[in-house]
Design a protein around this motif. Sequence first.
Motif, PDB file in Angstrom:
ATOM      1  N   GLY A 213      31.977  35.685  29.495  1.00 47.30           N
ATOM      2  CA  GLY A 213      33.342  36.146  29.243  1.00 47.30           C
ATOM      3  C   GLY A 213      33.670  36.259  27.767  1.00 47.30           C
ATOM      4  O   GLY A 213      34.726  36.772  27.397  1.00 47.30           O
ATOM      5  N   GLY A 275      35.279  31.353  28.866  1.00 41.59           N
ATOM      6  CA  GLY A 275      34.719  32.462  29.632  1.00 41.59           C
ATOM      7  C   GLY A 275      33.473  32.111  30.416  1.00 41.59           C
ATOM      8  O   GLY A 275      32.534  32.909  30.495  1.00 41.59           O
ATOM      9  N   THR A 276      33.437  30.911  31.011  1.00 45.14           N
ATOM     10  CA  THR A 276      32.264  30.510  31.783  1.00 45.14           C
ATOM     11  C   THR A 276      32.666  29.740  33.035  1.00 45.14           C
ATOM     12  O   THR A 276      33.633  28.972  33.010  1.00 45.14           O
ATOM     13  CB  THR A 276      31.312  29.643  30.940  1.00 45.14           C
ATOM     14  OG1 THR A 276      30.169  29.299  31.731  1.00 45.14           O
ATOM     15  CG2 THR A 276      31.976  28.366  30.462  1.00 45.14           C
ATOM     16  N   ASP A 277      31.904  29.990  34.099  1.00 47.18           N
ATOM     17  CA  ASP A 277      32.044  29.205  35.324  1.00 47.18           C
ATOM     18  C   ASP A 277      30.732  28.464  35.540  1.00 47.18           C
ATOM     19  O   ASP A 277      30.120  28.527  36.608  1.00 47.18           O
ATOM     20  CB  ASP A 277      32.362  30.132  36.509  1.00 47.18           C
ATOM     21  CG  ASP A 277      32.694  29.364  37.783  1.00 47.18           C
ATOM     22  OD1 ASP A 277      33.181  28.223  37.677  1.00 47.18           O
ATOM     23  OD2 ASP A 277      32.448  29.909  38.873  1.00 47.18           O
ATOM     24  N   GLN A 292      39.925  24.849  29.251  1.00 49.79           N
ATOM     25  CA  GLN A 292      39.214  25.988  29.830  1.00 49.79           C
ATOM     26  C   GLN A 292      40.069  27.236  29.737  1.00 49.79           C
ATOM     27  O   GLN A 292      41.250  27.230  30.107  1.00 49.79           O
ATOM     28  CB  GLN A 292      38.839  25.727  31.295  1.00 49.79           C
ATOM     29  CG  GLN A 292      37.939  26.823  31.879  1.00 49.79           C
ATOM     30  CD  GLN A 292      37.362  26.463  33.231  1.00 49.79           C
ATOM     31  OE1 GLN A 292      37.648  25.398  33.792  1.00 49.79           O
ATOM     32  NE2 GLN A 292      36.521  27.337  33.787  1.00 49.79           N
ATOM     33  N   ASP A 294      40.000  31.371  30.749  1.00 45.02           N
ATOM     34  CA  ASP A 294      39.285  32.341  31.579  1.00 45.02           C
ATOM     35  C   ASP A 294      40.257  33.393  32.091  1.00 45.02           C
ATOM     36  O   ASP A 294      41.448  33.104  32.310  1.00 45.02           O
ATOM     37  CB  ASP A 294      38.606  31.641  32.762  1.00 45.02           C
ATOM     38  CG  ASP A 294      37.394  32.413  33.263  1.00 45.02           C
ATOM     39  OD1 ASP A 294      37.586  33.510  33.815  1.00 45.02           O
ATOM     40  OD2 ASP A 294      36.270  31.919  33.087  1.00 45.02           O
ATOM     41  N   THR A 295      39.761  34.598  32.302  1.00 43.77           N
ATOM     42  CA  THR A 295      40.603  35.667  32.844  1.00 43.77           C
ATOM     43  C   THR A 295      40.759  35.555  34.360  1.00 43.77           C
ATOM     44  O   THR A 295      41.617  36.225  34.937  1.00 43.77           O
ATOM     45  CB  THR A 295      39.999  37.048  32.520  1.00 43.77           C
ATOM     46  OG1 THR A 295      38.650  37.084  32.994  1.00 43.77           O
ATOM     47  CG2 THR A 295      40.018  37.323  31.029  1.00 43.77           C
ATOM     48  N   HIS A 296      39.929  34.730  34.992  1.00 46.89           N
ATOM     49  CA  HIS A 296      39.975  34.583  36.454  1.00 46.89           C
ATOM     50  C   HIS A 296      40.521  33.191  36.773  1.00 46.89           C
ATOM     51  O   HIS A 296      39.820  32.191  36.637  1.00 46.89           O
ATOM     52  CB  HIS A 296      38.571  34.775  37.032  1.00 46.89           C
ATOM     53  CG  HIS A 296      38.545  34.900  38.517  1.00 46.89           C
ATOM     54  ND1 HIS A 296      39.289  35.825  39.222  1.00 46.89           N
ATOM     55  CD2 HIS A 296      37.854  34.206  39.464  1.00 46.89           C
ATOM     56  CE1 HIS A 296      39.061  35.702  40.512  1.00 46.89           C
ATOM     57  NE2 HIS A 296      38.196  34.723  40.685  1.00 46.89           N
ATOM     58  N   ARG A 299      38.733  30.159  38.607  1.00 46.97           N
ATOM     59  CA  ARG A 299      37.595  29.494  37.965  1.00 46.97           C
ATOM     60  C   ARG A 299      38.032  28.302  37.108  1.00 46.97           C
ATOM     61  O   ARG A 299      37.214  27.430  36.795  1.00 46.97           O
ATOM     62  CB  ARG A 299      36.819  30.493  37.097  1.00 46.97           C
ATOM     63  CG  ARG A 299      35.902  31.399  37.890  1.00 46.97           C
ATOM     64  CD  ARG A 299      34.830  32.005  37.017  1.00 46.97           C
ATOM     65  NE  ARG A 299      35.379  32.996  36.106  1.00 46.97           N
ATOM     66  CZ  ARG A 299      35.376  34.301  36.347  1.00 46.97           C
ATOM     67  NH1 ARG A 299      34.852  34.762  37.457  1.00 46.97           N
ATOM     68  NH2 ARG A 299      35.876  35.148  35.476  1.00 46.97           N
ATOM     69  N   ILE A 300      39.287  28.264  36.715  1.00 42.52           N
ATOM     70  CA  ILE A 300      39.756  27.179  35.846  1.00 42.52           C
ATOM     71  C   ILE A 300      39.845  25.890  36.669  1.00 42.52           C
ATOM     72  O   ILE A 300      40.544  25.824  37.678  1.00 42.52           O
ATOM     73  CB  ILE A 300      41.116  27.532  35.217  1.00 42.52           C
ATOM     74  CG1 ILE A 300      40.957  28.767  34.320  1.00 42.52           C
ATOM     75  CG2 ILE A 300      41.667  26.360  34.413  1.00 42.52           C
ATOM     76  CD1 ILE A 300      42.260  29.267  33.697  1.00 42.52           C
ATOM     77  N   HIS A 311      45.006  30.870  31.408  1.00 40.29           N
ATOM     78  CA  HIS A 311      44.605  32.077  32.123  1.00 40.29           C
ATOM     79  C   HIS A 311      44.837  33.268  31.199  1.00 40.29           C
ATOM     80  O   HIS A 311      45.938  33.801  31.118  1.00 40.29           O
ATOM     81  CB  HIS A 311      45.436  32.209  33.403  1.00 40.29           C
ATOM     82  CG  HIS A 311      45.105  33.426  34.219  1.00 40.29           C
ATOM     83  ND1 HIS A 311      46.062  34.114  34.948  1.00 40.29           N
ATOM     84  CD2 HIS A 311      43.935  34.084  34.430  1.00 40.29           C
ATOM     85  CE1 HIS A 311      45.507  35.121  35.568  1.00 40.29           C
ATOM     86  NE2 HIS A 311      44.213  35.130  35.267  1.00 40.29           N
TER      87      HIS A 311
END
Length: 586
Positions: A213, A275-277, A292, A294-296, A299-300, A311
């Motif tokens: 990400g 940007g990591t899961d 954390q 993240d755009t999704h 996943r957070i 987010h």
Amino acid sequence: MSRNVSEQLLEILIEAGVTQVFGVIGDALNAFAQAIHNHEQVEWIGVRHEGNASYAAFAQAELSGNLAVCAGTVGPGALHLINGLYNAKRERSPVLAITGQVPVSQIGTSFHQEVDLEKIYSDVCDYQAVIRSPEEAPRVILRAIKEALSNRSVSRIELPADIAEMPCAGDDFIHPLIRSLATLVPAEEQMQQLAELIQAHREKRISILAGAGCREARAEVLELAEKLQAPITHSLRACDIFDHDCPHVAGLTGLIGNPSGYHAVMNTDLLMLLGTDFPYTEYLLHDCTVVQIDTHLPRIGNRVGVNLGIHADIKATLTQLLPHVESHGPSEFHDKIVGSFEDWRQEMRQDADPDRDREPLHPQIFAGLINEHASDDAIFVVDTGTITVWAARHISFHSERRMIGSFNHGSMAVGLPAALGAQLLYPEREVWALVGDGAFTMAMQDWITIANRGLPIKMLVLHNSSLDLVKLEMEVAGIVPEKDVLEIDVPDLAEYSRWCGAKGVHVEHAKDIEAAIKAAKAAESPFLIDAVVTNGELSMPPKVKVAQATGMAESKLKQAWMALSGDHEQWNNIKEELAAYFDSSD
């Protein structure tokens, strides 16, 4: 002359920028194939297996970020697409699958080759456009494309054989494809919270774990690492973002990681997940402060509890954050981690030294020399298996290099077909496919396709006639690896390559490795290096867990007892591993 539904579908795909469709032709796709034949803008790329078609489409979508298309006819052909599409789903690559279906009047009657594809595809697809009339076709086709692009996911269009040839309708619904230009930005309140959290850890250890990400935010992540004096550990998919030569990089953690990357994550006070899961929770610290971004949203907090979750887009977040972050002073933690990474790199260079000329050869030597000779914008397709370890450890994906593979789905046989898709997308760039012999022989039928098209793919096959990674998995579990389940009968692959009409060289001696790699680089047609390597090389994780050590010890004790009892197979296995371990350049 009126257009049919297949021609209308193709026109919509052309408007979306599609230039190639990978697939195997069949009755329900005949009208669609005919439409392609009559249009110069799109090329039908016929392959020998639909699974290879979906992997090739994945590669194009992953590298470009644009829609890529694969196709399979009714029932059996459509089912073959599944594995490559799951790979696209897990890597979040926008792929559209076009599948045929039996005529509408026959659906639900157990007609020849009929399969309930909607049910089969329900997990892999974000959206399925099941066409039941010409009138609805353009609306659902456009939605399938928009879903795939906006979600970076897999969509499917189901085209029954009879509808495919019907006169089209619904042209008034067709409109220019809408692509999102929006950026998900964080709330100012959260930026203030993040800045305060960082300030509170000014005198403490801070680490960054970065994933794919961060691809569009490399400069911002590096600036943040510089200000915070924070080492950067990265995921496998981010190897070509934060390469070995990148400042502040500590390398990988996880099962194929290195000690510096592991300790950067496991000995920190503030861990920033960007940007990591990252899936391996046992390689994440659970008793530190965690941020954390993240755009999704789901996943957070998916892998470890977080103290602050944001987010938002990584680049937008860091651009907003950086002016509020003061530069921290020198960090002993940072310098020790980065220094440890440099020491580890030196060890890797020694492992890849061509002077380690024991035979069968060490696979690291091939990876190290490819790293030296590949172009700065080369595309590397890395298959699943121990080859992933050697690529991640011995190749620096610097400059404009890219690396793709089945890193989340973990499927064998992605290398050859993904290289096909990559080379067709970027004919001017070097494409190196790094695969094991098990993976190559699983997809080898489309080396003929590559040869027929004269594509200058450079194919390295590590030939040890064994499923190496499975062997290691069995040993860690305390199981004795048995030859009859791990050994694979592999022919002379250089000879096979030449039989297909491509070039091939069989390499057994260290003195021949560099010449083979130079020849592959210079080749203007497909070139296969059949690299005869040892299966005794161990690829150990950066931190061996008690259960892993116990399992390995149990397996080795069993092997030793069997060897002493006269089992020549186990004795040869032990000798090969010991020889590979103790061999050195001096």
